[in-house]
Design an enzyme around this catalytic site. Structure first.
Site, short mmCIF file in Angstrom:
data_model
loop_
_atom_site.label_atom_id
_atom_site.label_comp_id
_atom_site.label_asym_id
_atom_site.label_seq_id
_atom_site.Cartn_x
_atom_site.Cartn_y
_atom_site.Cartn_z
N THR A 31 0.84 -1.19 0.00
CA THR A 31 0.00 0.00 0.00
C THR A 31 0.87 1.25 0.00
O THR A 31 1.87 1.30 0.71
CB THR A 31 -0.91 0.00 1.24
OG1 THR A 31 -1.76 -1.16 1.18
CG2 THR A 31 -1.77 1.24 1.31
N SER A 33 2.22 5.07 -2.34
CA SER A 33 2.50 5.63 -3.66
C SER A 33 3.53 4.82 -4.44
O SER A 33 3.35 4.60 -5.65
CB SER A 33 2.98 7.08 -3.51
OG SER A 33 4.11 7.16 -2.66
N THR A 34 4.59 4.35 -3.78
CA THR A 34 5.61 3.58 -4.50
C THR A 34 5.04 2.24 -4.96
O THR A 34 5.26 1.82 -6.10
CB THR A 34 6.84 3.36 -3.62
OG1 THR A 34 7.31 4.62 -3.13
CG2 THR A 34 7.95 2.68 -4.40
N GLY A 88 6.41 -0.97 0.67
CA GLY A 88 7.27 0.11 1.15
C GLY A 88 7.51 0.01 2.64
O GLY A 88 7.13 -0.97 3.29
N ALA A 89 8.14 1.02 3.21
CA ALA A 89 8.38 1.08 4.65
C ALA A 89 8.58 2.53 5.05
O ALA A 89 9.02 3.36 4.24
CB ALA A 89 9.60 0.25 5.05
N ASP A 90 8.25 2.84 6.30
CA ASP A 90 8.51 4.17 6.83
C ASP A 90 9.98 4.34 7.18
O ASP A 90 10.52 5.45 7.11
CB ASP A 90 7.66 4.42 8.07
CG ASP A 90 6.17 4.23 7.79
OD1 ASP A 90 5.75 4.55 6.66
OD2 ASP A 90 5.45 3.77 8.69
N LYS A 100 6.56 0.08 9.67
CA LYS A 100 5.55 0.24 8.64
C LYS A 100 4.26 0.73 9.28
O LYS A 100 4.10 0.68 10.49
CB LYS A 100 5.32 -1.09 7.91
CG LYS A 100 6.54 -1.52 7.07
CD LYS A 100 6.35 -2.89 6.42
CE LYS A 100 5.10 -3.00 5.61
NZ LYS A 100 4.99 -1.96 4.56
N GLY A 103 0.53 4.14 6.07
CA GLY A 103 -0.74 4.08 5.36
C GLY A 103 -1.82 3.34 6.13
O GLY A 103 -2.88 3.04 5.57
N GLU A 109 -0.45 -5.94 5.91
CA GLU A 109 0.90 -6.05 5.34
C GLU A 109 1.71 -7.11 6.07
O GLU A 109 2.47 -7.85 5.45
CB GLU A 109 1.60 -4.70 5.41
CG GLU A 109 1.04 -3.68 4.42
CD GLU A 109 1.56 -2.28 4.61
OE1 GLU A 109 1.44 -1.48 3.67
OE2 GLU A 109 2.09 -1.96 5.71
#
Length: 232
Positions: A31, A33-34, A88-90, A100, A103, A109
């Site tokens: 989940t 944008s990337t 992705g990841a934070d 993560k 989102g 996830e």
């Protein structure tokens, strides 16, 4: 890096991640944008190259986008084993521990990560750190949100209930729960903190991913292209 430059880096990284998908794969779809750039490119490859791919989305958002891209969508009941997950990841530390949940999809996830043979984490260089330090998202049952906040404070954290951007009140996850963002500063023992948070009554999942380092590789998008990191 400007906002436009950052979007371009994410686009390039997402497109590169999609090239890791092979014909016949079951692919976990992250989940954000990337991940969305990767989903779009996988859809293009299905149309242009004729590859067969089944996607297991981690959120309603990624499910909507996958269907729009022409990817056949399934869930973990249909596909309990996943060949590759793109997400992705934070933040990613030197040992490939992750934070993560930016989102608010980290529970699903984590389920998809657990079912995956391989996990490709796609980030820009700003998400790499020697040690984790950004706030940890914690998905909580609404009934227990005050109790969970109390436990977070006892662990030395600062809990903040995540508020909606285009709605009044808290963010509601796809599972119908709240998210509390918990700041701990530099996290010396991610696995230990994750265990303590996950055992608090009312917590569904915290955003510390410390169980999957052996499955993870990290694709880093940069101004000049991409590079893949493997765990030291």
């Amino acid at each position: 890096m400007t906002k436009q430059d950052n979007l371009e880096v994410k686009r390039v990284a997402g497109l590169a991640a999609a090239e890791e998908v092979e014909d016949g794969m079951v692919v976990g779809l992250g989940t954000g944008s990337t991940a969305n750039y990767a989903i779009q490119r996988i859809g293009e490859r299905i149309r242009d190259e004729g590859i067969s791919v089944v996607g297991v989305p981690t959120s309603y958002q990624s499910a909507f986008r996958a269907r729009a891209a022409g990817i056949r969508v399934a869930d973990l009941t249909d596909c309990p084993e996943i060949d590759l997950t793109i997400d992705g990841a934070d933040q990613v530390d030197a040992a490939f521990n992750l934070i993560k949940g930016g989102g608010a999809a980290h529970t699903r996830e984590k389920c998809v990560a657990d079912a995956s043979k391989r996990i490709l984490i796609v980030v820009d260089g700003s998400k790499l750190a020697e040690r984790l330090s950004v706030p940890v998202p914690v998905e909580v049952v609404p009934y227990a949100s005050a109790l969970v906040a109390q436990h977070v404070r006892a662990l030395g954290g600062v809990p903040v209930l995540r508020e909606g951007v285009k709605k009044d009140g808290p963010v509601i996850t796809d599972n119908g729960n709240f998210v509390i963002d918990c700041a701990f500063g530099i996290i010396g023992d991610p696995a230990g903190l994750g265990t303590r948070l996950n055992t608090v009554p009312g917590v569904l999942t915290c955003g510390l991913f410390t169980e999957y380092q052996e499955k993870i590789s990290v694709l880093v998008g940069e101004a000049g292209g991409c590079r893949i990191l493997t765990r030291r």
